[in-house]
Design a protein around this motif. Structure first.
Motif, mmCIF file in Angstrom:
data_model
loop_
_atom_site.group_PDB
_atom_site.id
_atom_site.type_symbol
_atom_site.label_atom_id
_atom_site.label_comp_id
_atom_site.label_asym_id
_atom_site.label_seq_id
_atom_site.Cartn_x
_atom_site.Cartn_y
_atom_site.Cartn_z
ATOM 1 N N ILE A 169 0.731 -1.026 0.059
ATOM 2 C CA ILE A 169 0.131 -0.409 0.027
ATOM 3 C C ILE A 169 0.735 0.766 -0.084
ATOM 4 O O ILE A 169 1.712 0.871 1.235
ATOM 5 N N VAL A 170 0.699 1.885 -0.839
ATOM 6 C CA VAL A 170 1.632 3.251 -0.794
ATOM 7 C C VAL A 170 0.560 4.518 -0.893
ATOM 8 O O VAL A 170 0.141 4.601 -1.163
ATOM 9 N N ILE A 171 1.418 4.977 0.616
ATOM 10 C CA ILE A 171 0.382 6.383 0.555
ATOM 11 C C ILE A 171 1.507 7.921 0.593
ATOM 12 O O ILE A 171 2.188 7.340 0.898
ATOM 13 N N SER A 172 0.490 8.815 0.819
ATOM 14 C CA SER A 172 1.503 10.197 0.473
ATOM 15 C C SER A 172 1.023 10.558 2.698
ATOM 16 O O SER A 172 0.814 10.140 3.056
ATOM 17 N N ALA A 173 2.535 11.173 2.492
ATOM 18 C CA ALA A 173 3.017 11.928 4.023
ATOM 19 C C ALA A 173 1.584 12.896 4.521
ATOM 20 O O ALA A 173 1.993 12.202 5.445
ATOM 21 N N HIS A 174 0.748 13.189 3.250
ATOM 22 C CA HIS A 174 0.050 13.940 3.581
ATOM 23 C C HIS A 174 -1.304 13.622 3.727
ATOM 24 O O HIS A 174 -2.439 14.186 5.158
ATOM 25 N N ASP A 175 -1.609 12.275 4.463
ATOM 26 C CA ASP A 175 -2.280 11.267 4.326
ATOM 27 C C ASP A 175 -2.297 10.438 5.590
ATOM 28 O O ASP A 175 -2.796 9.641 6.011
ATOM 29 N N PHE A 176 -0.399 10.558 6.254
ATOM 30 C CA PHE A 176 -0.343 9.620 6.704
ATOM 31 C C PHE A 176 -1.034 9.644 8.681
ATOM 32 O O PHE A 176 -1.077 8.766 9.215
ATOM 33 N N LYS A 177 -1.431 11.295 8.894
ATOM 34 C CA LYS A 177 -1.639 11.725 10.271
ATOM 35 C C LYS A 177 -2.731 10.516 11.246
ATOM 36 O O LYS A 177 -2.538 10.334 11.715
ATOM 37 N N PRO A 178 -4.000 10.214 9.725
ATOM 38 C CA PRO A 178 -5.110 9.180 10.833
ATOM 39 C C PRO A 178 -4.451 7.538 11.163
ATOM 40 O O PRO A 178 -4.729 7.578 11.626
ATOM 41 N N ILE A 179 -3.035 7.887 10.339
ATOM 42 C CA ILE A 179 -2.830 6.318 10.654
ATOM 43 C C ILE A 179 -2.606 5.511 11.747
ATOM 44 O O ILE A 179 -2.353 4.865 12.551
ATOM 45 N N PHE A 180 -1.944 7.062 12.647
ATOM 46 C CA PHE A 180 -1.149 6.812 14.107
ATOM 47 C C PHE A 180 -2.232 8.115 14.885
ATOM 48 O O PHE A 180 -1.582 8.410 16.559
ATOM 49 N N ASP A 181 -3.390 7.811 14.402
ATOM 50 C CA ASP A 181 -4.117 9.031 16.037
ATOM 51 C C ASP A 181 -5.750 8.205 16.181
ATOM 52 O O ASP A 181 -6.138 7.317 15.686
ATOM 53 N N GLU A 182 -5.125 7.818 17.839
ATOM 54 C CA GLU A 182 -6.374 7.067 18.351
ATOM 55 C C GLU A 182 -7.155 7.002 18.059
ATOM 56 O O GLU A 182 -8.132 5.931 17.994
ATOM 57 N N ALA A 183 -7.664 8.720 17.878
ATOM 58 C CA ALA A 183 -9.532 9.196 18.053
ATOM 59 C C ALA A 183 -9.851 8.183 16.764
ATOM 60 O O ALA A 183 -10.999 8.026 16.551
ATOM 61 N N PHE A 184 -8.624 7.480 15.218
ATOM 62 C CA PHE A 184 -9.434 7.550 14.193
ATOM 63 C C PHE A 184 -9.523 5.617 14.227
ATOM 64 O O PHE A 184 -10.617 5.238 13.272
ATOM 65 N N TYR A 185 -9.811 5.482 15.825
ATOM 66 C CA TYR A 185 -9.940 3.888 15.852
ATOM 67 C C TYR A 185 -10.523 3.531 17.168
ATOM 68 O O TYR A 185 -11.129 2.420 17.358
#
Length: 466
Positions: free
Chosen positions: A342-358
């Protein structure tokens, strides 16, 4: 045009068809009993509807009746069944039945659960039908995944589906989206998935099948649909089976040079990790339903434009409603045991490590990361210019309490920094670029891959004006 009745039972649908003396047809079902025919018989008055039922279960008998085929559970075999049965019915009864008769043939060829069946349970279902008396037949074909754990339950669900399909074709024929929305009436969620639909024939000649497949996701008939490099709808399982897969998520409104460089760099590094099959890497451009949230003509036009531009660039296109990456990975894993990138941009990186996202996920971010990075899955991070700063995997900012988790994934090469990227393109942002299109031609054209700007200008896509 009647209103769509969302509360009508399967038996009521079957009985309504049975009581209409003009509707008359055959049912041929292979692989899971004769459940659709049974629904019409048990509803009562079936003599007015059912001309013949059959299950040519033996392969040799099936070949004798319908001709040879490369695979028995295939669209090709389904088409043979539908055409042969409709032709026989029309030839034998057209002169003797009342002039208001609308002939139909229903067919299904499936591989259902059995003591020997270990692979995915799926099949092809369809109808050929006269939608007014003496009309040439029109056709609706579905690909179905059966998710029940036993043969009886799978057969039962297929029986209900068949009634819904036939009822929808007759009574919602001028509202194809209603046909789709009614397919899973009276079927509990997670029993069936319909991941491809195709309308054809004179009555449906103006239907855009790509939009109908998009509506499968919107109406919760499935979680994702795919389009091949010709822009045609395809069965995801067939496209992904035994493939190494590289997925890039984006809005692609429009696809830019950054998107192209992201996938090219990602695929190149993906190939270098070893362990690939030699079958080639399937490169998939994915659009989430959050990018296509509403259901109006403007969004439909935007969707078709994005698909056309992406397939022009050589991508297979995936439309999914998976917001979280680990669910997307799990869906792909249904179809292939090979490596997933899976390739993502650093622009879209923040939600992956946001605990609230889960929030709401048992196990939270730790469970999500475990599901995302299992089974030979790697995430490639493409750098971005954010507020004038070059942000890459090396210096991306995450909350301090999950910094150790990020470090763990980097050290173990689950998260991998994209190398050899084209820094001169990092200023390009699709969401900023699209704002320039209503003002006509300009420097935005240089930000797009070859041929994309010309397509936007010629077809006046995404609000472009001279």
């Amino acid at each position: 045009m009647r209103e769509r009745n969302k509360t009508i039972s399967t038996q009521q649908k079957a009985l309504e068809i049975n009581l209409d003396e003009g509707k008359y047809g055959t049912f041929v079902e292979i692989g899971a009993g004769q459940e659709v025919a049974r629904q019409f018989f048990s509803a009562g008055a079936a003599a007015g509807t059912v001309a013949k039922t059959m299950s040519a279960y033996d392969m040799q008998i099936s070949d004798v009746i319908y001709g040879k085929t490369g695979a028995y559970v295939s669209k090709e075999r389904l088409e043979q069944m539908l055409s042969r049965e409709f032709e026989l019915l029309n030839d034998r009864l057209a002169e003797t039945r009342p002039k208001n008769t609308q002939f139909f043939s229903y067919a299904a060829t499936v591989t259902a659960k059995s003591f020997q069946q270990k692979s995915e349970c799926h099949g092809w279902v369809g109808i050929q039908v006269q939608l007014y008396p003496e009309a040439p037949p029109s056709e609706i074909v579905l690909h179905v995944r059966m998710l029940d754990e036993d043969n009886h339950s799978q057969s039962e669900a297929l029986g209900i589906l068949g009634v819904n399909l036939l009822y929808g074709a007759f009574y919602y024929k001028d509202k194809p989206k209603w046909i789709i929305e009614s397919l899973l009436d009276n079927i509990a969620s997670k029993r069936l998935e319909i991941d491809l639909i195709h309308f054809s024939g004179p009555y449906f000649s103006e239907i855009n099948n790509r939009l109908m497949n998009l509506h499968l996701v919107r109406s919760w008939c499935c979680r994702a649909v795919m389009f091949d490099t010709d822009g045609s709808s395809i069965v995801p399982g067939s496209a992904l089976r035994k493939k190494d897969v590289m997925v890039m998520r984006g809005s692609y409104k429009p696809p830019t040079k950054v998107h192209l460089d992201m996938s090219n760099c990602g695929v190149e590094q993906f190939k270098n990790i070893g362990g690939l099959t030699g079958r080639g890497v399937l490169t998939v451009a994915e659009i989430t339903m959050s990018e296509l949230a509403s259901d109006d003509e403007q969004d439909d036009a935007s969707f078709l434009a994005r698909v056309d531009l992406l397939v022009k660039l050589g991508y297979t296109v995936l439309i999914s409603d998976y917001l979280r990456f680990f669910r997307l990975r799990s869906w792909i894993r249904n179809y292939t045991d090979n490596r997933i990138g899976i390739v993502i941009s650093a622009h879209d990186f923040k939600p992956i490590f946001d605990e609230a996202f889960y929030d709401g996920l048992e196990g939270g971010i730790l469970a999500a990361m475990g599901k995302l990075f299992s089974d030979d899955t790697h995430v490639y991070v493409y750098p971005a210019k954010i507020n004038g700063e070059l942000v890459s995997l090396d210096n991306v900012k995450v909350p301090e309490k999950v910094r150790h988790l990020l470090n763990h994934l980097v050290v173990n090469k689950s998260l991998i920094a994209i190398e050899n990227y084209k820094e001169e393109n990092l200023h390009i942002l699709a969401r900023e670029l699209v704002k320039k299109l209503p003002h006509g031609r300009g420097d935005w054209e240089q930000c797009l891959p070859e041929g994309v700007a010309e397509e936007i200008i010629d077809k006046r896509l995404f609000g472009y004006r001279d």
